[in-house]
Design a protein around this motif. Sequence first.
Motif, PDB file in Angstrom:
ATOM      1  N   LYS A  44      32.900  41.324  62.189  1.00 53.09           N
ATOM      2  CA  LYS A  44      32.100  40.129  62.552  1.00 53.09           C
ATOM      3  C   LYS A  44      32.727  38.960  61.556  1.00 53.09           C
ATOM      4  O   LYS A  44      33.443  39.594  60.600  1.00 53.09           O
ATOM      5  N   ARG A  45      32.962  37.575  61.809  1.00 59.56           N
ATOM      6  CA  ARG A  45      33.706  36.719  60.862  1.00 59.56           C
ATOM      7  C   ARG A  45      32.744  36.927  59.440  1.00 59.56           C
ATOM      8  O   ARG A  45      31.493  36.960  59.403  1.00 59.56           O
ATOM      9  N   GLY A  46      33.404  36.802  58.731  1.00 56.33           N
ATOM     10  CA  GLY A  46      33.119  36.823  56.974  1.00 56.33           C
ATOM     11  C   GLY A  46      33.110  38.111  56.813  1.00 56.33           C
ATOM     12  O   GLY A  46      32.543  38.635  55.609  1.00 56.33           O
ATOM     13  N   GLU A  47      33.459  39.446  57.454  1.00 57.95           N
ATOM     14  CA  GLU A  47      32.933  40.666  57.239  1.00 57.95           C
ATOM     15  C   GLU A  47      34.515  41.452  56.936  1.00 57.95           C
ATOM     16  O   GLU A  47      35.512  40.695  57.298  1.00 57.95           O
ATOM     17  N   THR A  48      34.514  42.701  56.383  1.00 54.71           N
ATOM     18  CA  THR A  48      35.559  43.523  56.051  1.00 54.71           C
ATOM     19  C   THR A  48      35.357  44.670  56.727  1.00 54.71           C
ATOM     20  O   THR A  48      34.274  45.142  57.033  1.00 54.71           O
ATOM     21  N   ASN A  49      36.503  45.457  57.114  1.00 58.18           N
ATOM     22  CA  ASN A  49      36.480  46.610  57.833  1.00 58.18           C
ATOM     23  C   ASN A  49      37.635  47.387  57.183  1.00 58.18           C
ATOM     24  O   ASN A  49      38.569  46.983  56.554  1.00 58.18           O
ATOM     25  N   GLN A  50      37.299  48.853  57.078  1.00 60.52           N
ATOM     26  CA  GLN A  50      38.435  49.758  56.464  1.00 60.52           C
ATOM     27  C   GLN A  50      39.225  50.259  57.778  1.00 60.52           C
ATOM     28  O   GLN A  50      38.769  50.539  58.760  1.00 60.52           O
ATOM     29  N   ILE A  51      40.524  50.149  57.476  1.00 61.72           N
ATOM     30  CA  ILE A  51      41.499  50.872  58.650  1.00 61.72           C
ATOM     31  C   ILE A  51      42.130  51.859  58.002  1.00 61.72           C
ATOM     32  O   ILE A  51      42.805  51.639  56.955  1.00 61.72           O
TER      33      ILE A  51
END
Length: 132
Positions: A44-51
């Motif tokens: 979502k906008r404003g979030e981070t994710n690990q890849i």
Amino acid sequence: MKYATRFVAALAVLVSTLGCEKTSVEGAGGKKLTLLAPASQTLKRGETNQIAITVTRSNFEDSVAVKFSNLPKGTSVVEDKKIDADKNIGTYTIHSGPDADLVTNHVAKVTVEGPGGMTATESFQITVKDKN
């Protein structure tokens, strides 16, 4: 027993169909670099994710440079680092800004580069949703 054999055969077909996409390149001296396609990402906008970026090496132990491209507008990768020589997986943080473009299954790319200019590229999908 007949059903077990059919189940194993069906499972083998499923696994081969869903198998990981990968790109392999060969260089001088029998060197080989393979990049596995990363998992699709949804944030979502404003979030981070690990890849996770996964490589395998043959006949070399150098670090591998990692670059991301064609990310949606307003989305970026926080780190600018290599996958160390003693590792096969690098974890990177994708950040979606508060005004990032809302996209579904946007095709982004990751490229890895080993010694001698060996370069492999794979695509992955990013979906950015509104914060609500």
